[in-house]
Scaffold this active site. Structure first.
Site, PDB file in Angstrom:
ATOM      1  CG  HIS A  14      -1.889   1.630   1.335  1.00  0.00           C
ATOM      2  ND1 HIS A  14      -2.874   1.052   1.485  1.00  0.00           N
ATOM      3  CD2 HIS A  14      -1.599   2.407   0.915  1.00  0.00           C
ATOM      4  CE1 HIS A  14      -3.981   1.931   1.974  1.00  0.00           C
ATOM      5  NE2 HIS A  14      -3.304   3.187   1.244  1.00  0.00           N
ATOM      6  CG  HIS A  16      -0.933   7.268  -1.181  1.00  0.00           C
ATOM      7  ND1 HIS A  16      -2.359   6.901  -1.847  1.00  0.00           N
ATOM      8  CD2 HIS A  16      -0.928   6.646   0.216  1.00  0.00           C
ATOM      9  CE1 HIS A  16      -2.598   6.866  -0.428  1.00  0.00           C
ATOM     10  NE2 HIS A  16      -2.926   5.965   0.280  1.00  0.00           N
ATOM     11  CG  LEU A  17       4.838   5.141  -6.054  1.00  0.00           C
ATOM     12  CD1 LEU A  17       5.235   4.459  -7.066  1.00  0.00           C
ATOM     13  CD2 LEU A  17       5.730   4.930  -5.048  1.00  0.00           C
ATOM     14  CG  ASN A  42      -4.697   8.294  -3.322  1.00  0.00           C
ATOM     15  OD1 ASN A  42      -4.190   8.141  -3.652  1.00  0.00           O
ATOM     16  ND2 ASN A  42      -5.079   8.867  -2.486  1.00  0.00           N
ATOM     17  CE  LYS A  99      -8.369   1.932  -0.341  1.00  0.00           C
ATOM     18  NZ  LYS A  99      -6.942   2.387  -0.290  1.00  0.00           N
ATOM     19  CG  HIS A 136      -9.957   4.255   3.242  1.00  0.00           C
ATOM     20  ND1 HIS A 136      -8.460   4.898   3.585  1.00  0.00           N
ATOM     21  CD2 HIS A 136     -10.378   5.111   4.469  1.00  0.00           C
ATOM     22  CE1 HIS A 136      -8.666   5.830   4.780  1.00  0.00           C
ATOM     23  NE2 HIS A 136     -10.201   6.419   5.306  1.00  0.00           N
ATOM     24  CG  HIS A 174      -5.112   2.627   5.921  1.00  0.00           C
ATOM     25  ND1 HIS A 174      -6.172   2.438   6.468  1.00  0.00           N
ATOM     26  CD2 HIS A 174      -4.623   3.031   4.331  1.00  0.00           C
ATOM     27  CE1 HIS A 174      -7.174   3.006   5.443  1.00  0.00           C
ATOM     28  NE2 HIS A 174      -5.814   3.586   4.359  1.00  0.00           N
ATOM     29  CG  ASP A 247      -2.198   5.170   4.174  1.00  0.00           C
ATOM     30  OD1 ASP A 247      -1.629   5.520   2.446  1.00  0.00           O
ATOM     31  OD2 ASP A 247      -2.134   5.402   5.104  1.00  0.00           O
TER      32      ASP A 247
END
Ligand SMILES: NC(=O)N[C@@H](CC(=O)O)C(=O)O
Ligand SMILES: [Zn+2]
Ligand SMILES: [Zn+2]
Length: 345
Positions: A14, A16-17, A42, A99, A136, A174, A247
């Site tokens: 998990h 976020h790039l 996202n 997701k 989520h 998470h 995360d």
């Protein structure tokens, strides 16, 4: 006393790039330690179909530093309109999961799902095609206290989803509460959970006592210490349903140190070191390898990485700030602090 650890190369289930110029920093930080990562979709606008996922995969791959091997595993963002055809095309394009962001639950979730019933056709197609369902898990009901939103999501939404779609492999992302730990433990082997380093290391006192500390603010929000203890117990238990998901969620320093600060902690720069710190504090370093490098690929039905990484107990000081994009600073979690473990490069 252990001062060196050689473990299977871990993966991040998990992360976020982000996109554009941020990829230079975020991809190289992830690739320093992880073999693969589940790439959160996202973006603005979100990654909602196979062609967007393929294009994003190419943008990420272009930023992998020479000499590193890092495989982005792509994920679609579910909306009210995601169709079974979209799922089938994504599966054919190599997308591994979808997701669920309940609309309004977290950063960049405005296009998320407004009513879980709207995505049943997509979820049934995912179950049929063997795609994973990543969640989520927080309700957005304004009447529900922010510290209770994960538990209420489990009670109101997830329990029913599980009985309606028992074969759908589901990851509660998470997790932050003892309730989530117990929920996962009560389920079949089709349900897993990712646990972040920051939820293992901290509780809400770290964020709120002695002044408000925005770099500890993430969603789901840090809970009380008893929940932190339940997460530490789960992560170090050897139960294969709990595995690593950082995360890591970068936001520029000025977007976090603001009157309405963004949610997200930046941990990719030293993710495995932060987990090693948490496992060391729990006297459970022997459980780190499986949590970080075995249980995730096993759950996803992928081979474990065949190479290793080495960690050494060599204290070092985390910089106060990095560049997220040229000229835009980001404050990492633990900025200015000393970490005991260091990845040997
Ligand atoms: N975790 C966070 O606090 N933020 C994430 C979104 C998310 O994972 O919910 C982000 O994209 O910034
Ligand atoms: Zn989230
Ligand atoms: Zn996230």
């Amino acid at each position: 006393m252990t001062d060196k650890l050689v473990i299977t190369r871990p993966d991040d289930w998990h992360i976020h790039l982000r996109d554009g110029q941020a990829l230079g920093r975020t991809v190289s930080d992830a690739a320093r330690q992880f073999g693969r990562a589940i790439i959160m979709p996202n973006l603005v606008p979100p990654v909602t179909n196979a062609s967007e996922a393929k294009a994003y995969h190419a943008r990420i791959s272009a930023e992998v530093p020479q000499g590193e091997s890092f495989e982005p595993l792509m994920v679609l963002y579910l909306t009210d309109k995601t169709s079974p055809e979209t799922i089938a095309e994504a599966k054919a394009a190599g997308v591994v999961a979808c997701k669920l962001y309940p609309a309004g639950a977290t950063t960049n979730s405005d296009s998320g799902v407004t009513d879980i019933n709207n995505i049943y056709p997509a979820l049934e197609a995912m179950q049929e095609h063997g795609m994973l369902f990543l969640v989520h898990g927080e309700v957005t009901d304004t009447a529900i206290d922010i510290f209770d939103r994960e538990k209420v999501f489990i009670d109101r939404t997830l329990t029913k989803l599980r009985s309606d779609l028992p074969e759908l492999k589901t990851v509660l992302e998470h997790i932050t509460t003892e309730d989530a730990v117990q929920f996962v433990q009560s389920q079949s082997s089709h349900v897993g959970a990712t646990i972040t380093a920051h939820h293992l290391l901290y509780n809400r006192n770290h964020m709120l006592v002695g002044g408000i500390k925005p770099h500890y603010y993430c969603l789901p929000i840090l809970k009380r210490s008893s929940h932190q203890q339940a997460l530490i117990s789960a992560a170090t238990s050897g139960d294969s349903r709990f595995f690593l998901g950082t995360d890591s969620a970068p936001h520029a320093t000025d977007k976090k140190e603001a009157s309405c600060g963004c949610a997200g902690c930046y941990t990719a720069y030293a993710a495995i070191e932060l987990y090693a710190t948490a496992f060391d504090e729990a006297s459970a370093l022997d459980k780190l390898e499986a949590f970080a490098g075995h249980f995730g690929p096993d759950f996803y039905g992928l081979a474990r990485n065949s190479d290793t990484i080495t960690l050494s107990k060599t204290p070092w000081q985390v910089p106060e700030q990095f560049d997220l994009t040229p000229g835009v600073g980001i404050t990492p979690l633990c900025a200015g602090q000393t970490l005991n473990w260091r990845l040997v490069r």
